[in-house]
Write a protein that holds these residues in place. Structure first.
Motif, PDB file in Angstrom:
ATOM      1  N   SER A 282     -10.164 -40.016 -73.846  1.00  0.00           N
ATOM      2  CA  SER A 282      -9.202 -41.005 -73.346  1.00  0.00           C
ATOM      3  C   SER A 282      -8.260 -40.321 -72.371  1.00  0.00           C
ATOM      4  N   LYS A 284      -4.680 -41.163 -69.770  1.00  0.00           N
ATOM      5  CA  LYS A 284      -3.604 -42.077 -69.412  1.00  0.00           C
ATOM      6  C   LYS A 284      -3.391 -42.062 -67.900  1.00  0.00           C
ATOM      7  N   SER A 286      -1.316 -41.948 -64.567  1.00  0.00           N
ATOM      8  CA  SER A 286      -0.110 -41.205 -64.227  1.00  0.00           C
ATOM      9  C   SER A 286       0.795 -42.049 -63.340  1.00  0.00           C
ATOM     10  N   THR A 311      -4.933 -40.036 -63.001  1.00  0.00           N
ATOM     11  CA  THR A 311      -4.874 -39.859 -64.460  1.00  0.00           C
ATOM     12  C   THR A 311      -4.400 -38.473 -64.820  1.00  0.00           C
ATOM     13  N   GLU A 312      -3.801 -38.404 -65.998  1.00  0.00           N
ATOM     14  CA  GLU A 312      -3.398 -37.118 -66.532  1.00  0.00           C
ATOM     15  C   GLU A 312      -4.609 -36.433 -67.168  1.00  0.00           C
ATOM     16  N   GLU A 350      -9.424 -46.753 -78.750  1.00  0.00           N
ATOM     17  CA  GLU A 350      -8.868 -46.615 -77.402  1.00  0.00           C
ATOM     18  C   GLU A 350      -9.497 -45.431 -76.662  1.00  0.00           C
ATOM     19  N   ASP A 352     -11.896 -44.144 -73.445  1.00  0.00           N
ATOM     20  CA  ASP A 352     -12.405 -44.515 -72.132  1.00  0.00           C
ATOM     21  C   ASP A 352     -13.900 -44.228 -72.017  1.00  0.00           C
TER      22      ASP A 352
END
Length: 486
Positions: A282, A284, A286, A311-312, A350, A352
């Motif tokens: 997954s 997150k 940014s 994304t981070e 959750e 990806d």
């Protein structure tokens, strides 16, 4: 008596043996006066014949008291020759038997039989010593003994050379090093005696010995160096996701997964170690989008898989881990194996993406053989495991497989110390790990010198053809939840 031909006793040779002839024909030989009387008795002469009677006896190069033979010295020398040849015979046969009957390649089997036949020649040469170091009634025994000694010297020289490359302790060291000194002494002795003298066509004999030695050397080099290295190990590993299925309540997603292994080359191989890991990934979004790729330095030094703009750094979570094939399993050319598993995931997870990894450590089977004990697992947290136990606070918890490794060319086994292959597998809170190393140390979990142990493992892994392969597959979690219509 006047018409009876005289018995002529010739001068002693350099060993003290005196030839006996009657009427110009050799009828025997003797080391002593007692031996002379036995020969005369066998020929029909009186038991107490007067050996000083000049009318019936003729002494040349000394009288009846001239017997320079040193019996104890002659017999001791002959016994040493026989003992050395028999020792070489046993060693050569012990080296050859495992290769002749257990090698996987034809060339290695031929090399094994060469050693066995050479050992047989050593045995024949030991029997020939009885005549050559005795009365030499046959003109061929000297050449046979010389051939046996040359085989011994060449073999023990090769063993010493191989040992000097690594200088590792092996109990065979106390066999072939003394035998090398013996063979050097025996060759000097036979050259001094001119053991080839009397052999028909001595030059052809020497050429035959040289050709045989050259053929054996070329064959050995082919089986030891060229053939095991010329053919690569070719394996195909695949990881494939199947069609996912939701349960009746729509809460759990069942995803089929297949790990497939196939030997597509010509070299059989052992599975030393292997494991699979399934991760949920997954990432997150940014809020800090500057127009440049984020974390470029971290990506370049390997602390991240890639540099992303939006994304981070992704977070990885181990979903499942295990092994597909038992350590010690071997794959012949063309053989294949599939391991199927169903992973169950919350439909609302959750993630990806889902990624599955398969890693496998293999060893060429044409270079070595692993003992059956390698297939037995040992648990580091179990105190009853003896040397395999290691305090969990110090070592963690892992499963170990350990077995003796024997090279397919037995020359390596007799010139190197014993080597053991160790395969460790552990699962911690974050990931699944495998570690394979080769060691001669009995305390393999806590070596005194880790750096030295690592170098040894690397050297032995290269010698035995240990290699690591991996495969992986990634699928979008959204695609699993909503697969495309067929």
């Amino acid at each position: 008596m006047e018409n009876t031909p005289k018995v002529v006793v010739e001068p002693p040779d350099r060993r003290g043996l005196r030839r006996i002839s009657i009427g110009g024909e050799t009828v025997g030989s003797a080391w002593s006066l007692r031996g002379l009387r036995r020969t005369l008795k066998r020929l029909g002469y009186p038991k107490h014949m007067d050996v000083h009677d000049r009318s019936s006896m003729c002494w040349r190069g000394g009288d009846s008291a001239t017997w320079p033979d040193r019996t104890w010295r002659r017999r001791t020398t002959g016994a040493l020759l026989i003992a050395g040849l028999l020792g070489s015979m046993v060693l050569l046969v012990l080296i050859g038997i495992p290769d002749a009957f257990g090698a996987l390649t034809f060339a290695q089997k031929i090399a094994g039989w060469v050693f066995i036949l050479s050992g047989a020649l050593e045995g024949v040469a030991a029997l020939a010593v009885l005549d050559f170091w005795g009365k030499r009634q046959s003109k061929y025994t000297g050449a046979v003994v010389l051939l046996g000694v040359l085989i011994a010297l060449g073999t023990h020289s090769m063993l010493c050379f191989l040992w000097l490359q690594e200088r590792e302790y092996t109990r065979y060291l106390f066999v072939y090093i003394p035998l090398w000194f013996w063979s050097a002494w025996a060759l000097w002795l036979l050259v001094r005696e001119k053991a080839w003298r009397g052999t028909p066509h001595p030059k052809k004999f020497a050429a035959g010995v040289a050709a045989t030695a050259l053929l054996a050397t070329v064959n050995l080099a082919y089986s030891v160096v060229y053939e095991p290295s010329a053919t690569p190990v070719l394996f195909k590993l695949t990881v494939r996701f199947g069609k996912p299925v939701l349960d009746r309540d729509g809460q759990v997603l069942h995803v089929p997964l297949t790990f497939h292994t196939r030997n597509i080359g010509k070299v059989p191989a052992y599975v030393i170690n292997n494991d699979f890991s399934i991760y949920g990934i997954s990432a997150k979004l940014s809020d800090d989008v500057t127009g440049e790729l984020k974390a470029r330095r971290e990506a370049m030094v390997g602390e991240a898989d890639s540099a992303e703009l939006h994304t981070e750094a992704p977070e990885w979570e181990t979903i499942s881990a295990g092994v597909t094939a038992d350590p010690g399993t071997h794959f012949e050319p063309g053989e294949e194996f599939s391991y199927e598993k169903i992973i169950s995931l919350p439909a609302g997870a959750e993630y990806d993406s889902i990624e599955a990894h398969l890693t496998m450590q293999l060893m060429r089977k044409d270079r070595g053989k692993i003992d059956a004990e390698f297939s037995t697992p040992h648990y580091s947290w179990d105190k009853t495991e003896g040397q395999f136990w290691c305090p969990p606070k110090e070592c963690g918890e892992f499963v170990t497989y350990r077995g003796r490794l024997r090279h397919n060319n037995n020359l390596v086994n007799v010139t190197r110390r014993p080597v053991y292959v160790n395969a460790l597998w552990t699962v911690d809170a974050d990931d699944s790990y495998t570690y394979t190393f080769l060691s001669s140390s009995p305390d393999f979990t806590r070596p005194e010198d880790p750096g030295k142990a690592e170098k040894e493992s690397s050297r032995e892994s290269e010698r035995y053809g240990v290699l690591s392969l991996s495969a992986y597959s990634t699928v979008s979690f959204a695609a699993l939840l909503n697969p495309p219509a067929e």
